[in-house]
Design a protein around this motif. Structure first.
Motif, short mmCIF file in Angstrom:
data_model
loop_
_atom_site.label_atom_id
_atom_site.label_comp_id
_atom_site.label_asym_id
_atom_site.label_seq_id
_atom_site.Cartn_x
_atom_site.Cartn_y
_atom_site.Cartn_z
N TYR A 179 -1.34 2.79 2.15
CA TYR A 179 -0.61 2.60 0.89
C TYR A 179 0.76 3.28 0.98
CZ TYR A 179 0.47 2.77 -4.11
OH TYR A 179 1.08 2.65 -5.34
N ARG B 222 5.03 -2.24 -1.57
CA ARG B 222 4.31 -1.87 -2.79
C ARG B 222 5.22 -0.97 -3.62
NH1 ARG B 222 -1.51 -1.58 -1.87
NH2 ARG B 222 -1.66 -1.10 -4.09
N THR B 223 5.11 -1.11 -4.93
CA THR B 223 5.85 -0.23 -5.85
C THR B 223 4.85 0.73 -6.46
OG1 THR B 223 7.43 -1.99 -6.33
CG2 THR B 223 7.35 -0.14 -7.87
N PRO B 224 5.02 2.02 -6.22
CA PRO B 224 4.06 2.99 -6.73
C PRO B 224 4.12 3.16 -8.24
CG PRO B 224 5.88 4.11 -5.67
CD PRO B 224 6.09 2.64 -5.45
N SER B 225 3.01 3.60 -8.79
CA SER B 225 2.94 3.88 -10.22
C SER B 225 3.79 5.11 -10.54
CB SER B 225 1.49 4.16 -10.62
OG SER B 225 1.05 5.37 -10.03
N GLU B 226 3.99 5.32 -11.82
CA GLU B 226 4.72 6.50 -12.27
C GLU B 226 4.01 7.77 -11.82
OE1 GLU B 226 6.49 8.44 -16.40
OE2 GLU B 226 5.67 6.41 -16.43
N ALA B 227 2.68 7.77 -11.88
CA ALA B 227 1.90 8.95 -11.48
C ALA B 227 2.12 9.28 -10.00
CB ALA B 227 0.41 8.73 -11.76
N VAL B 228 2.17 8.26 -9.15
CA VAL B 228 2.40 8.48 -7.72
C VAL B 228 3.83 8.96 -7.48
CG1 VAL B 228 2.52 7.35 -5.45
CG2 VAL B 228 0.58 6.90 -6.97
N ARG C 135 11.53 1.10 -12.46
CA ARG C 135 10.68 1.48 -13.59
C ARG C 135 11.49 2.33 -14.57
NH1 ARG C 135 5.44 0.29 -12.67
NH2 ARG C 135 4.69 0.10 -10.53
N GLU D 120 6.74 5.40 -18.71
CA GLU D 120 5.90 4.97 -19.83
C GLU D 120 6.50 5.33 -21.18
OE1 GLU D 120 1.93 6.39 -19.24
OE2 GLU D 120 1.83 5.54 -17.22
#
Length: 126
Positions: free
Chosen positions: A37, A46-52, A73, A76
């Motif tokens: 990943y 891949r585009t990571p989530s805000e948490a990552v 991004r 949130e």
């Protein structure tokens, strides 16, 4: 293809990781993701989530806001604010349509920061 002046998210993370002397596997372990990943992130697959992104910013000398921007991004909280305040969308489209340069964007940001400190009509924040 990315140029050196405006690298995309993956190459920015990879360059910072390499500069920090971390292997891809070590960074993946530290942020609790699979090495495959992490490899996909570094190659812009891949585009990571805000948490990552938060975890990456904690492990590397990278600014979280810059990572969010490179990932395309808003975050949130900002997305919720945008949904509840349609004028924000109009402002972003206006700025985008005007294609403001970095100097003007910095001036706009400073002005917004001043307004945030002296906002009229709101209760003081506790």
């Amino acid at each position: 293809m990315t140029d050196n002046l405006n690298p995309s998210l993956g190459p920015s993370i990879r360059a910072s990781r390499v500069d920090a002397g971390l292997s891809l596997r070590e960074l993946a372990r530290r942020i609790d993701v699979a090495p495959s990943y992490m490899n996909d992130i570094e190659h812009d697959r891949r585009t990571p989530s805000e948490a990552v992104l938060i975890k990456i910013a904690e492990q590397l000398p990278l600014d979280f806001d810059d990572l969010l921007a490179l990932a395309g991004r808003l975050g949130e909280d900002t997305e919720l604010y945008l949904k509840s305040n349609p004028t924000v969308g109009v402002l972003l489209r206006t700025v985008s349509g005007a294609n403001l340069n970095e100097e003007n964007l910095q001036r706009l940001l400073k002005s917004a920061n001043r307004m945030a400190k002296t906002q009229v009509g709101d209760e003081p924040k506790a």
